[in-house]
Design an enzyme around this catalytic site. Structure first.
Site, PDB file in Angstrom:
ATOM      1  N   SER A  32     -13.371  -5.086   2.882  1.00 32.86           N
ATOM      2  CA  SER A  32     -11.970  -4.789   3.199  1.00 32.86           C
ATOM      3  C   SER A  32     -11.673  -3.295   3.289  1.00 32.86           C
ATOM      4  CB  SER A  32     -11.028  -5.444   2.192  1.00 32.86           C
ATOM      5  OG  SER A  32     -11.072  -4.777   0.961  1.00 32.86           O
ATOM      6  N   LYS A  79      -7.252  -0.821  -2.429  1.00 39.98           N
ATOM      7  CA  LYS A  79      -6.578  -0.740  -1.123  1.00 39.98           C
ATOM      8  C   LYS A  79      -5.979   0.655  -0.952  1.00 39.98           C
ATOM      9  CE  LYS A  79      -7.119  -5.191  -0.482  1.00 39.98           C
ATOM     10  NZ  LYS A  79      -8.157  -5.671   0.410  1.00 39.98           N
TER      11      LYS A  79
END
Length: 166
Positions: A32, A79
């Site tokens: 990711s 993230k």
């Protein structure tokens, strides 16, 4: 022997306090955040400083953050912060502008095809879930170095004036 036992008894709480409040090392798995992390697959270990988030409450667009998952309190995510409270971001999944409410932020993985994030799962995420800011890759040694700072190149549209974001 008693001296060693006393030293251990003092060291354990100090170590716990340091890793909880100041800095820690976290493993990053998955695709990711590729190519920032794991560009060739596998996993990497990163150094996370916690003072700026936990004590100073200083969040910046472009930070790579470690946070607790909004839907699984036992899981940590890594993230990028792409928007802060009051910002208007483009939601590429909903195809509309989203205003980030007070006390929340917008997080995205660097690899949108492999990331569950604010775009497709969470929406704006509570700032209280942010644990710390990733500052350096520490393992493998061939990737040792600072984390690239992409000061919100992707989705920030602009900031609204206070009170206009509903």
């Amino acid at each position: 022997m008693w001296s060693l036992l006393k030293r251990v008894a003092w060291s354990v709480p100090v170590a716990i306090a340091v890793t909880d409040r100041i800095a820690t090392v976290v493993r990053v798995d998955g695709a990711s955040m590729s190519p920032t992390f794991n560009p060739l697959g596998g996993s990497e270990w990163v150094l996370v400083e916690k003072l700026s988030y936990k004590w100073l409450h200083q969040y910046s667009r472009g930070d790579v953050a470690v946070l607790w998952s909004p839907d699984d309190p036992r899981q940590q995510l890594v993230k990028r912060v792409t928007g802060l409270e009051g910002d208007v971001v483009w939601d590429s999944y909903q195809h509309n502008a989203t205003c980030i409410p007070q006390g929340r932020c917008w997080i995205e993985g660097d690899n949108p095809l492999a990331s569950g994030d604010s775009r497709n799962i969470y929406g704006p995420v509570h700032l209280g879930l942010l644990e710390g800011r990733v500052i350096r890759i520490v393992w493998p040694l061939t990737r040792w170095g600072e984390v690239e700072d992409l000061r919100s190149q992707r989705c920030l549209m602009g900031s609204w004036q206070p009170g206009t974001c509903k």
